[in-house]
Design a protein around this motif. Structure first.
Motif, PDB file in Angstrom:
ATOM      1  N   LEU A 116     -31.609 125.416   8.116  1.00  0.00           N
ATOM      2  CA  LEU A 116     -32.311 125.802   9.338  1.00  0.00           C
ATOM      3  C   LEU A 116     -33.307 124.726   9.752  1.00  0.00           C
ATOM      4  N   VAL A 117     -34.125 124.272   8.792  1.00  0.00           N
ATOM      5  CA  VAL A 117     -35.125 123.239   9.097  1.00  0.00           C
ATOM      6  C   VAL A 117     -34.437 121.947   9.539  1.00  0.00           C
ATOM      7  N   GLY A 118     -33.393 121.540   8.816  1.00  0.00           N
ATOM      8  CA  GLY A 118     -32.666 120.333   9.192  1.00  0.00           C
ATOM      9  C   GLY A 118     -32.052 120.455  10.573  1.00  0.00           C
ATOM     10  N   GLY A 119     -31.495 121.640  10.875  1.00  0.00           N
ATOM     11  CA  GLY A 119     -30.915 121.852  12.199  1.00  0.00           C
ATOM     12  C   GLY A 119     -31.956 121.759  13.296  1.00  0.00           C
ATOM     13  N   ILE A 120     -33.156 122.303  13.041  1.00  0.00           N
ATOM     14  CA  ILE A 120     -34.237 122.233  14.037  1.00  0.00           C
ATOM     15  C   ILE A 120     -34.651 120.779  14.268  1.00  0.00           C
ATOM     16  N   ILE A 121     -34.831 120.025  13.178  1.00  0.00           N
ATOM     17  CA  ILE A 121     -35.233 118.618  13.308  1.00  0.00           C
ATOM     18  C   ILE A 121     -34.162 117.821  14.062  1.00  0.00           C
ATOM     19  N   ALA A 122     -32.902 118.048  13.706  1.00  0.00           N
ATOM     20  CA  ALA A 122     -31.801 117.324  14.361  1.00  0.00           C
ATOM     21  C   ALA A 122     -31.724 117.685  15.839  1.00  0.00           C
ATOM     22  N   GLY A 123     -31.827 118.977  16.162  1.00  0.00           N
ATOM     23  CA  GLY A 123     -31.772 119.385  17.561  1.00  0.00           C
ATOM     24  C   GLY A 123     -32.926 118.829  18.369  1.00  0.00           C
ATOM     25  N   PHE A 124     -34.124 118.843  17.778  1.00  0.00           N
ATOM     26  CA  PHE A 124     -35.305 118.303  18.447  1.00  0.00           C
ATOM     27  C   PHE A 124     -35.142 116.808  18.696  1.00  0.00           C
ATOM     28  N   GLY A 125     -34.717 116.073  17.651  1.00  0.00           N
ATOM     29  CA  GLY A 125     -34.544 114.626  17.801  1.00  0.00           C
ATOM     30  C   GLY A 125     -33.460 114.265  18.794  1.00  0.00           C
ATOM     31  N   ALA A 126     -32.356 115.018  18.758  1.00  0.00           N
ATOM     32  CA  ALA A 126     -31.249 114.736  19.672  1.00  0.00           C
ATOM     33  C   ALA A 126     -31.683 114.871  21.122  1.00  0.00           C
ATOM     34  N   ARG A 127     -32.402 115.942  21.430  1.00  0.00           N
ATOM     35  CA  ARG A 127     -32.792 116.149  22.818  1.00  0.00           C
ATOM     36  C   ARG A 127     -33.935 115.236  23.243  1.00  0.00           C
ATOM     37  N   VAL A 323     -21.080 130.087   6.211  1.00  0.00           N
ATOM     38  CA  VAL A 323     -22.243 130.745   6.791  1.00  0.00           C
ATOM     39  C   VAL A 323     -23.422 129.784   6.938  1.00  0.00           C
ATOM     40  N   HIS A 324     -23.559 128.877   5.996  1.00  0.00           N
ATOM     41  CA  HIS A 324     -24.663 127.916   6.047  1.00  0.00           C
ATOM     42  C   HIS A 324     -24.711 127.199   7.391  1.00  0.00           C
ATOM     43  N   PHE A 325     -23.552 126.867   7.941  1.00  0.00           N
ATOM     44  CA  PHE A 325     -23.529 126.082   9.167  1.00  0.00           C
ATOM     45  C   PHE A 325     -23.742 126.940  10.406  1.00  0.00           C
ATOM     46  N   TRP A 326     -23.611 128.260  10.299  1.00  0.00           N
ATOM     47  CA  TRP A 326     -24.070 129.117  11.381  1.00  0.00           C
ATOM     48  C   TRP A 326     -25.587 128.975  11.518  1.00  0.00           C
ATOM     49  N   VAL A 327     -26.250 128.893  10.372  1.00  0.00           N
ATOM     50  CA  VAL A 327     -27.708 128.734  10.359  1.00  0.00           C
ATOM     51  C   VAL A 327     -28.094 127.365  10.943  1.00  0.00           C
ATOM     52  N   VAL A 328     -27.352 126.319  10.575  1.00  0.00           N
ATOM     53  CA  VAL A 328     -27.616 124.981  11.121  1.00  0.00           C
ATOM     54  C   VAL A 328     -27.492 124.999  12.639  1.00  0.00           C
ATOM     55  N   GLY A 329     -26.465 125.681  13.154  1.00  0.00           N
ATOM     56  CA  GLY A 329     -26.285 125.775  14.594  1.00  0.00           C
ATOM     57  C   GLY A 329     -27.442 126.479  15.275  1.00  0.00           C
ATOM     58  N   ILE A 330     -27.918 127.567  14.673  1.00  0.00           N
ATOM     59  CA  ILE A 330     -29.087 128.262  15.213  1.00  0.00           C
ATOM     60  C   ILE A 330     -30.286 127.315  15.233  1.00  0.00           C
ATOM     61  N   GLY A 331     -30.448 126.538  14.160  1.00  0.00           N
ATOM     62  CA  GLY A 331     -31.535 125.564  14.109  1.00  0.00           C
ATOM     63  C   GLY A 331     -31.433 124.544  15.225  1.00  0.00           C
ATOM     64  N   ASN A 332     -30.218 124.077  15.532  1.00  0.00           N
ATOM     65  CA  ASN A 332     -30.029 123.126  16.627  1.00  0.00           C
ATOM     66  C   ASN A 332     -30.511 123.691  17.959  1.00  0.00           C
ATOM     67  N   VAL A 333     -30.150 124.948  18.217  1.00  0.00           N
ATOM     68  CA  VAL A 333     -30.571 125.587  19.467  1.00  0.00           C
ATOM     69  C   VAL A 333     -32.095 125.705  19.519  1.00  0.00           C
ATOM     70  N   ILE A 334     -32.708 126.099  18.399  1.00  0.00           N
ATOM     71  CA  ILE A 334     -34.165 126.226  18.347  1.00  0.00           C
ATOM     72  C   ILE A 334     -34.830 124.862  18.569  1.00  0.00           C
ATOM     73  N   GLY A 335     -34.333 123.836  17.868  1.00  0.00           N
ATOM     74  CA  GLY A 335     -34.926 122.509  17.987  1.00  0.00           C
ATOM     75  C   GLY A 335     -34.847 121.964  19.393  1.00  0.00           C
ATOM     76  N   GLY A 336     -33.689 122.104  20.028  1.00  0.00           N
ATOM     77  CA  GLY A 336     -33.549 121.632  21.395  1.00  0.00           C
ATOM     78  C   GLY A 336     -34.450 122.372  22.364  1.00  0.00           C
ATOM     79  N   THR A 337     -34.595 123.688  22.156  1.00  0.00           N
ATOM     80  CA  THR A 337     -35.443 124.490  23.032  1.00  0.00           C
ATOM     81  C   THR A 337     -36.916 124.129  22.862  1.00  0.00           C
ATOM     82  N   LEU A 338     -37.338 123.865  21.626  1.00  0.00           N
ATOM     83  CA  LEU A 338     -38.719 123.440  21.387  1.00  0.00           C
ATOM     84  C   LEU A 338     -39.013 122.118  22.098  1.00  0.00           C
ATOM     85  N   LEU A 339     -38.047 121.207  22.044  1.00  0.00           N
ATOM     86  CA  LEU A 339     -38.252 119.927  22.727  1.00  0.00           C
ATOM     87  C   LEU A 339     -38.372 120.145  24.230  1.00  0.00           C
TER      88      LEU A 339
END
Length: 398
Positions: A116-127, A323-339
């Protein structure tokens, strides 16, 4: 060749990543020529986040970031939206046809939190960098946007940091997954029934995908074609197990080269196709060459290694039942939205004051094409030299 042989050769066995990535490079260029946008996913994931927060009373339509990338319509009316649905359906089809779907969950809860944390960081950085391993890397460099080169280099650097972080004692958790056991499939006969069932389900998903594409064709040929391209993208990345995280991580851990070679060769192919589309009048997507590209790429590199997968990687693995990667995907959405929420502060300092550098204009069309191909060819050489380092080390150890 019997159907059984065909199925085993092309639907059950995984595909070689190098020709698969070159095919993706060709397809991404055609996708750009037809839809006038690049193969990208995190922008749409951020729109999903915007539409979710809207349900809770927020007004993301007034956020500056969504004014830049657009929040109009729905996932069914946006090109990126229907293409991503196609990617999920394509990956699910090939997973089922290969009898490869099974619910699998990490043994360690810490690993889920890390995803989840990695997905958030990746989504934030990507956007922050206006793209991910696709729009600011695989399709960004062939778009001749200078920011994509900064993103690629800093992503590799960030992956090195991510590897070092994952070696810290509190993050060295088991990567094993626990498959959901079922007594129904405990014997060989039941396993054959399971394979037959998944094959039929794959055909059902394919039929639904075709119906979805036909529905979108009825509205717009571009939307319908976006679904078809998405099906191709999703099926190929699943069968060839394409994950940019693996390529970046392997540079620092094992020296394996196949996916890295494939990525670079795919981009070289895409450069020529995209160059042709631009010459015919399609406008390239160019973004700011500022600290946002450097910082975004670095964060993205760290995030994908912590999460265990990039945007393409988590998408097909989620369709395989991990299932782990469902969590990563949720993290990506959160990270992008925070950015998107903090864009006024960050974008105003790190992105918008800096120029959008189009190499075709800065260097001239032919020179820009030569520069891009030469730079990617140099990347091939560096990947090879890096792999030799591991061979020498193994020889010394022996």
């Amino acid at each position: 060749m019997t159907f059984s042989d065909f199925r085993h050769q092309y639907l059950v066995r995984f595909w070689s990543p190098i020709p698969a990535l070159m095919a993706l490079g060709v397809a991404s260029a055609y996708y750009f020529a037809i839809t006038h946008t690049f193969w990208a996913v995190t922008g749409e994931f951020t729109r999903w986040g915007g539409q979710i927060v809207r349900l809770f009373g927020a007004n993301p339509d007034q956020w500056t970031y969504f004014k830049l990338i657009g929040l109009q319509g729905s996932v069914f009316t946006r090109v990126d939206g229907v293409m991503i649905i196609g990617m999920f359906l394509g990956a699910l089809c090939t997973t089922l046809w290969a009898n490869n779907f099974q619910l699998r969950q990490p043994i360690s809860k810490r690993r889920v939190a890390q995803g989840l944390v990695g997905g958030i960081i990746a989504g934030f950085g990507a956007r922050l960098a206006m793209g991910c391993n696709l729009a600011a890397f695989f399709t960004g460099i062939p778009m001749f946007s200078l920011h994509a080169w900064a993103f690629m280099l800093t992503t590799v650097a960030g992956a090195w940091v991510g590897v070092k972080l994952c070696l810290l004692p509190f993050l060295r958790t088991p990567l094993r997954v626990k498959a959901k056991a079922s007594p129904l499939f405990a014997d060989p006969t039941a396993l054959k029934r399971r394979a037959a069932l998944q094959s039929k389900l794959g055909l059902l998903v394919a039929a639904l995908a075709i119906a979805f594409a036909a529905w979108r064709f009825d509205t717009s040929a571009v939307l319908g074609l976006a679904v078809v391209f998405g099906l191709f993208f999703g099926g190929v990345i699943e069968r060839a197990q394409i994950c940019f995280t693996s390529a970046a991580r392997d540079l620092w851990t094992t020296g394996r080269t196949k996916i890295a070679y494939g990525i670079l060769l795919g981009m070289i192919v895409a450069c020529f196709g995209t160059f042709g589309a631009i010459a015919l009048g399609v406008a390239p997507k160019i973004y700011w060459m500022g600290p946002n590209a450097v910082i975004g790429g670095f964060l993205f590199g760290i995030g994908i290694v912590l999460a265990g997968g990039c945007e393409t990687g988590w998408m097909y693995r989620a369709m395989e039942g991990q299932v782990h990667f469902w969590v990563v995907g949720i993290g990506n959405v959160i990270g992008g939205t925070l950015l998107a929420y903090w864009w006024d502060e960050l974008g105003g300092a790190l992105a918008t004051p800096y120029p959008k550098v189009n190499l075709l204009e800065a260097l001239g069309p032919n020179t820009a094409l030569l520069f891009s191909v030469a730079g990617l060819s140099l990347g091939l050489l560096l990947v090879y030299l890096n792999s030799r380092r591991f061979i020498v080390n193994r020889s010394v150890a022996a």
